[in-house]
Design an enzyme around this catalytic site. Structure first.
Site, PDB file in Angstrom:
ATOM      1  CG  ASP A 127      -1.958   1.179   1.109  1.00 51.70           C
ATOM      2  OD1 ASP A 127      -2.207   1.652  -0.012  1.00 51.70           O
ATOM      3  OD2 ASP A 127      -2.448   1.608   2.163  1.00 51.70           O
ATOM      4  CD  GLU A 130      -3.046  -0.598  -2.920  1.00 49.19           C
ATOM      5  OE1 GLU A 130      -3.818   0.376  -2.933  1.00 49.19           O
ATOM      6  OE2 GLU A 130      -3.238  -1.603  -2.208  1.00 49.19           O
ATOM      7  CE1 TYR A 177      -4.402  -4.466  -5.003  1.00 53.45           C
ATOM      8  CE2 TYR A 177      -3.768  -2.727  -6.521  1.00 53.45           C
ATOM      9  CZ  TYR A 177      -4.475  -3.151  -5.419  1.00 53.45           C
ATOM     10  OH  TYR A 177      -5.262  -2.259  -4.729  1.00 53.45           O
ATOM     11  CG  ASP A 231      -4.700  -7.679  -2.574  1.00 55.28           C
ATOM     12  OD1 ASP A 231      -5.674  -8.448  -2.427  1.00 55.28           O
ATOM     13  OD2 ASP A 231      -4.755  -6.453  -2.346  1.00 55.28           O
ATOM     14  CG  ASN A 254      -8.629  -6.910  -3.843  1.00 55.82           C
ATOM     15  OD1 ASN A 254      -8.868  -6.555  -2.688  1.00 55.82           O
ATOM     16  ND2 ASN A 254      -7.925  -6.173  -4.678  1.00 55.82           N
ATOM     17  CG  ASP A 266      -3.018 -10.410   0.855  1.00 48.07           C
ATOM     18  OD1 ASP A 266      -2.610  -9.620   0.005  1.00 48.07           O
ATOM     19  OD2 ASP A 266      -3.795 -10.089   1.786  1.00 48.07           O
ATOM     20  CG  ASP A 290      -3.737  -2.026   4.002  1.00 51.94           C
ATOM     21  OD1 ASP A 290      -4.942  -2.008   3.738  1.00 51.94           O
ATOM     22  OD2 ASP A 290      -2.849  -1.974   3.120  1.00 51.94           O
ATOM     23  CG  HIS A 291      -2.982  -6.088   2.209  1.00 46.36           C
ATOM     24  ND1 HIS A 291      -3.613  -7.172   1.646  1.00 46.36           N
ATOM     25  CD2 HIS A 291      -3.600  -4.986   1.726  1.00 46.36           C
ATOM     26  CE1 HIS A 291      -4.570  -6.749   0.840  1.00 46.36           C
ATOM     27  NE2 HIS A 291      -4.588  -5.423   0.867  1.00 46.36           N
TER      28      HIS A 291
END
Length: 275
Positions: A9, A44, A128, A167, A169, A240, A265-266
């Site tokens: 991110d 990202e 991603y 990722d 999603n 992920d 976040d991740h």
């Protein structure tokens, strides 16, 4: 070999910002490097279209000493400073690099979402995956992406074994998020996205975390930043993944989550294989 993947991110912020969040990101980078991975996959990255600046290059050399890297950024007409991916690998390796277009809709092929490394005996690819959007306004395009991406991985697998990460999603099953009942129509847990991931696995790929840990619950890779207590309360999602061609599954030695401390976040994910 040891691999680590992380949706960072904003690599730009992690390298150049003095914010508290950036400091937490750098602590995660330290944690990753302590594990001495052969390859690091970052999603990202949010770097400029032309890639790392001189400042970025200097800092990458300092933080990731001993690693070579390749990157892919979002390019016009897609949004600038959006999405983006990067592989860093130890300098002793010299994989062949490709930046595939998979025939995705809208500007998705221009958003810097996939990089593939050819290590000779296997492919290592990261993604991603596009988000369907808070109002699911990109769900239809996402469904096409999922189909095209699955076909792409299958085409690689026909040539040689594949290790895929990133990722994605999507929380594949109810045990992959803390509150499935409240998220049936949320991006990342729609029936369409879950079916897309099932279709991908059915093309000959293994979810290594489930392969190693079975139906264990409460292990997640992402906690929303919108709710300040999401990570404290472990109200997370597992979105992920490390996937491998089915014929590589017995070579997986470890598939785990890396502790990212206070940072929401991740969190990074780790894969160790006997290769």
């Amino acid at each position: 070999m040891r691999f680590i993947s992380w949706n960072i991110d904003s690599l730009n912020a992690a390298l150049t910002s003095d914010s508290n969040r950036a400091k937490l990101s750098r602590e995660v980078i330290d944690t990753i490097l302590e594990k001495d991975p052969d390859v690091i996959a970052l999603q990202e990255t949010k770097l400029p279209e032309k890639g790392p600046s001189k400042k970025h290059i200097k800092l990458l050399g300092e933080y990731f000493e001993g690693y070579s890297y390749v990157w892919r950024s979002s390019e016009e007409p897609a949004r600038k400073g959006y999405s983006g991916t990067m592989f860093l690998y130890k300098e002793k390796y010299s994989p062949e690099v490709s930046y595939p277009h998979i025939g995705a809709p809208d500007t998705m092929d221009l958003e810097g979402r996939i990089i593939t490394l050819d290590f000779g005996e296997f492919y290592l690819t990261q993604v991603y995956t596009p988000n369907a959007g808070s109002k699911l306004d990109r769900l239809e395009e996402r469904q096409i992406w999922d189909k095209k991406y699955a076909e792409y991985l299958q085409s690689l697998d026909k040539e040689k074994p594949v290790i895929a990460t990133g990722d994605y999603n999507v929380a594949h099953k109810e045990i992959d998020l803390a509150n499935p009942q409240n998220n049936r129509k949320s991006a990342g847990f729609t029936e369409e996205e879950r079916e897309g991931f099932t279709n991908l696995l059915n093309k000959g790929f293994t979810d290594t975390f489930r392969h190693m840990h079975g139906d264990v619950e409460g292990i997640y890779t992402w906690w929303t930043q919108i709710v300040k207590t999401s990570k404290i309360n472990n109200s997370g999602w597992r979105i992920d993944y490390w996937l491998v061609s089915d014929r590589l599954a017995d070579k997986v030695k470890k598939s785990d989550i890396v502790d990212s401390g206070e940072r929401q976040d991740h969190t990074p994910t780790l894969l160790e294989m006997e290769l």
